[in-house]
Design an enzyme around this catalytic site. Structure first.
Site, short mmCIF file in Angstrom:
data_model
loop_
_atom_site.label_atom_id
_atom_site.label_comp_id
_atom_site.label_asym_id
_atom_site.label_seq_id
_atom_site.Cartn_x
_atom_site.Cartn_y
_atom_site.Cartn_z
CB SER A 124 46.09 25.39 -40.71
OG SER A 124 46.49 25.80 -41.99
CE1 TYR A 149 43.82 30.82 -38.89
CE2 TYR A 149 45.36 30.27 -40.65
CZ TYR A 149 44.25 29.96 -39.89
OH TYR A 149 43.57 28.79 -40.12
CE LYS A 153 43.75 27.71 -36.80
NZ LYS A 153 42.61 27.42 -35.93
P1 NAD Z 1 34.84 30.51 -40.01
O1 NAD Z 1 35.34 31.88 -39.74
O2 NAD Z 1 33.77 30.33 -41.01
O3 NAD Z 1 34.38 29.82 -38.63
C1 NAD Z 1 34.97 30.17 -37.40
C2 NAD Z 1 33.83 30.53 -36.45
O4 NAD Z 1 34.37 30.89 -35.18
C3 NAD Z 1 33.01 31.73 -36.94
O5 NAD Z 1 31.65 31.35 -36.97
C4 NAD Z 1 33.27 32.80 -35.88
O6 NAD Z 1 32.12 33.62 -35.70
C5 NAD Z 1 33.61 31.98 -34.67
N1 NAD Z 1 34.48 32.63 -33.66
C6 NAD Z 1 35.65 33.28 -33.84
N2 NAD Z 1 36.15 33.67 -32.67
C7 NAD Z 1 35.27 33.27 -31.71
C8 NAD Z 1 35.23 33.38 -30.30
N3 NAD Z 1 36.18 34.01 -29.60
N4 NAD Z 1 34.17 32.86 -29.64
C9 NAD Z 1 33.17 32.22 -30.31
N5 NAD Z 1 33.16 32.08 -31.64
C10 NAD Z 1 34.20 32.60 -32.34
O7 NAD Z 1 36.11 29.60 -40.38
P2 NAD Z 1 36.16 28.12 -40.96
O8 NAD Z 1 36.70 28.20 -42.33
O9 NAD Z 1 34.91 27.41 -40.69
O10 NAD Z 1 37.34 27.55 -40.04
C11 NAD Z 1 37.07 26.84 -38.85
C12 NAD Z 1 38.41 26.60 -38.14
O11 NAD Z 1 39.27 25.88 -39.00
C13 NAD Z 1 39.15 27.89 -37.79
O12 NAD Z 1 39.78 27.70 -36.54
C14 NAD Z 1 40.17 28.01 -38.89
O13 NAD Z 1 41.30 28.73 -38.47
C15 NAD Z 1 40.49 26.55 -39.15
N6 NAD Z 1 41.02 26.32 -40.51
C16 NAD Z 1 40.31 26.77 -41.57
C17 NAD Z 1 40.81 26.58 -42.86
C18 NAD Z 1 40.05 27.09 -44.06
O14 NAD Z 1 40.63 27.16 -45.13
N7 NAD Z 1 38.78 27.44 -43.96
C19 NAD Z 1 42.04 25.94 -43.03
C20 NAD Z 1 42.71 25.47 -41.92
C21 NAD Z 1 42.21 25.68 -40.65
C1 UD1 Z 2 45.77 30.29 -47.17
C2 UD1 Z 2 46.63 30.73 -46.01
C3 UD1 Z 2 46.68 29.61 -44.99
C4 UD1 Z 2 45.29 29.20 -44.57
C5 UD1 Z 2 44.49 28.82 -45.81
C6 UD1 Z 2 43.06 28.49 -45.48
C7 UD1 Z 2 48.22 32.35 -46.94
C8 UD1 Z 2 49.64 32.61 -47.25
N1 UD1 Z 2 47.95 31.10 -46.48
O1 UD1 Z 2 46.36 29.15 -47.77
O2 UD1 Z 2 47.41 30.06 -43.85
O3 UD1 Z 2 45.34 28.10 -43.67
O4 UD1 Z 2 44.49 29.91 -46.73
O5 UD1 Z 2 42.39 29.62 -45.02
O6 UD1 Z 2 47.37 33.20 -47.07
N2 UD1 Z 2 45.46 32.50 -55.27
C9 UD1 Z 2 45.41 33.28 -56.39
N3 UD1 Z 2 44.51 34.31 -56.42
C10 UD1 Z 2 43.66 34.59 -55.39
C11 UD1 Z 2 43.72 33.77 -54.24
C12 UD1 Z 2 44.63 32.74 -54.21
O7 UD1 Z 2 46.16 33.07 -57.33
O8 UD1 Z 2 42.87 35.55 -55.49
C13 UD1 Z 2 46.39 31.36 -55.24
C14 UD1 Z 2 47.43 31.42 -54.12
O9 UD1 Z 2 48.57 32.13 -54.52
C15 UD1 Z 2 47.69 29.92 -53.87
C16 UD1 Z 2 46.34 29.26 -54.19
O10 UD1 Z 2 45.64 30.20 -55.00
O11 UD1 Z 2 48.63 29.42 -54.78
C17 UD1 Z 2 45.52 28.97 -52.95
O12 UD1 Z 2 45.41 30.17 -52.17
P1 UD1 Z 2 44.45 30.27 -50.90
O13 UD1 Z 2 43.09 29.78 -51.25
O14 UD1 Z 2 44.56 31.66 -50.35
O15 UD1 Z 2 45.06 29.21 -49.88
P2 UD1 Z 2 46.56 29.08 -49.32
O16 UD1 Z 2 47.42 30.20 -49.71
O17 UD1 Z 2 47.04 27.71 -49.62
#
Ligand code: NAD
Ligand code: UD1
Length: 349
Positions: A124, A149, A153
């Site tokens: 991330s 969290y 990462k």
């Molecule tokens: P998500 O929660 O939709 O998917 C993660 C999946 O992992 C879920 O289906 C959950 O059931 C499964 N899981 C969790 N722990 C487990 C375990 N111990 N064994 C087996 N399955 C398990 O999340 P996502 O948004 O699809 O994210 C996927 C990956 O990308 C995650 O590692 C997340 O941290 C990373 N990531 C997501 C974002 C984002 O904004 N969505 C941003 C940066 C990184």
């Molecule tokens: C967040 C997480 C980051 C994670 C990412 C994807 C934090 C501090 N960071 O990033 O670790 O990898 O999500 O899951 O939580 N916002 C609003 N109102 C809302 C929600 C968000 O104004 O109800 C604003 C936030 O202040 C930010 C932007 O929208 O400026 C994006 O927020 P968000 O979608 O939560 O992502 P990040 O904060 O970038």
């Protein structure tokens, strides 16, 4: 290639299965469904017109993983499995460290025992902390994370780097995602958060569909063009395609041009569009594209937030031939199509 997707029933994983099939690969999915619904996988099968193996198991469960590697010839793993709610990680740090770290420890050990040493890890932009350089390149030093969290990462990146350094047969790809939003164009799959969404786009779509009264905007006094936070939003389908492009590393790592021999086997890429949009930009784009109003109020800044975060994605373009295709309007359109067709997510069936 046959790819094992851990956490493949989740938001990014489910979209990635589709892009892998489109590129001629096949998958095995393992997920404990702690934050997902098997209905997502049924819908993916419908989209690709094919069934694929799914095992409901925890990646900390060594026997299950061992069995899967015995049953299938797995060429590479994409590890999506992990807990990802930032706020929850602050109140349950042990659960987050235990799940995310131990999961990867068990996975890596089972992989090497079975001679599978190709892994893509979902990292991330959060590892950059408050970034030292904007736009963020991969050379930007990692920073202080503001929550457990984020630390999982950052620490798991280091674990993977050390594993690869000790055994150069490993190919490790660290993909640092910026802010994934959007959904598959079919409207059949999308992001399905539990409870009140933490992230911006699900909060907007749930407000638009009437599940939430109004969006709270966390601060309008940042040093940005309109005072609200700026982020690099990326369409989840583009992100999914980034994983397909990264498989190139496993097919022929010698093709990755810029590396010296002693560096081969470790690859770090930002996956973003390179464009920064403020919260208000996103709200306006959503309203314009979808013809719906998003009522909002300005609230206090959210602790741990930074003003601006967007990347320079040119390394992924040069080395993997990948770049994002979709813009903010498509992201808003597809997020809304998913939410409006599935007001209660996968529960609506
Ligand atoms: P998500 O929660 O939709 O998917 C993660 C999946 O992992 C879920 O289906 C959950 O059931 C499964 N899981 C969790 N722990 C487990 C375990 N111990 N064994 C087996 N399955 C398990 O999340 P996502 O948004 O699809 O994210 C996927 C990956 O990308 C995650 O590692 C997340 O941290 C990373 N990531 C997501 C974002 C984002 O904004 N969505 C941003 C940066 C990184
Ligand atoms: C967040 C997480 C980051 C994670 C990412 C994807 C934090 C501090 N960071 O990033 O670790 O990898 O999500 O899951 O939580 N916002 C609003 N109102 C809302 C929600 C968000 O104004 O109800 C604003 C936030 O202040 C930010 C932007 O929208 O400026 C994006 O927020 P968000 O979608 O939560 O992502 P990040 O904060 O970038």
């Amino acid at each position: 290639m046959k790819i094992l997707l851990t956490g493949g029933a989740g938001y990014i994983g489910s979209h990635t299965i589709i892009e892998l099939y489109k590129a001629g690969h096949s998958v095995v999915v393992v997920d404990n469904l702690v934050n997902s619904n098997q209905e997502a996988l049924r819908r993916v099968s419908k989209i690709i017109g094919e069934e694929f193996p799914f095992e409901k198991a925890d990646i900390r469960d060594r026997e299950s993983l061992d069995r899967l590697f015995g049953q299938y010839h797995i060429d590479a793993v994409i590890n999506f499995a992990g807990l990802k709610a930032v706020g929850e990680s602050v109140s349950k740090p042990l659960e987050y460290y235990e799940n995310n770290m131990n999961g990867v420890f068990v996975l890596l050990d089972v992989m090497r025992r079975h001679g599978c040493k190709n892994i893509i890890f979902s990292s991330s932009a959060t590892v950059y902390g408050d970034p030292a350089i904007i736009p963020i390149t991969e050379e930007c030093p990692k920073g202080q994370c503001t929550n457990p969290y984020g630390w999982t990462k950052s620490m798991l990146e280091q674990v993977l780097i050390d594993v690869q350094k000790a055994d150069r047969e490993w190919n490790v790809v660290l993909l640092r995602y910026f802010n994934p939003i959007g959904a598959h164009e079919s409207g059949l799959i999308g992001e399905n958060p539990n409870g009140i969404p933490n992230n911006l786009m699900p909060y907007i779509t749930q407000t638009a569909v009437g599940l939430r009264k109004e969006l709270g905007i966390f601060g309008n006094d940042y040093d940005t063009h309109d005072g609200t936070g700026v982020r690099d939003y990326i369409h989840v389908v583009d992100l999914a395609r980034g994983h397909v492009a990264a498989l190139k590393v496993f097919e022929n790592r010698n093709e990755i041009s810029s590396q010296r021999d002693e560096e081969k086997g470790l690859y770090i890429y930002n996956l973003g569009t390179g464009h920064g949009y403020s919260v208000l930009d996103v709200v306006k784009a959503f309203e314009k594209v979808n013809g719906v109003k998003i009522p909002y109020v300005i609230k206090e800044r959210r602790p741990g937030d930074i003003a601006t975060c967007y990347c320079n994605p040119s390394k992924a373009k040069e080395e993997l031939g990948w770049e994002a295709q979709y813009g903010i309007e498509e992201m808003c359109r597809d997020s809304w199509r998913w939410q409006s067709q599935n007001p209660n997510g996968y529960e609506s069936l």
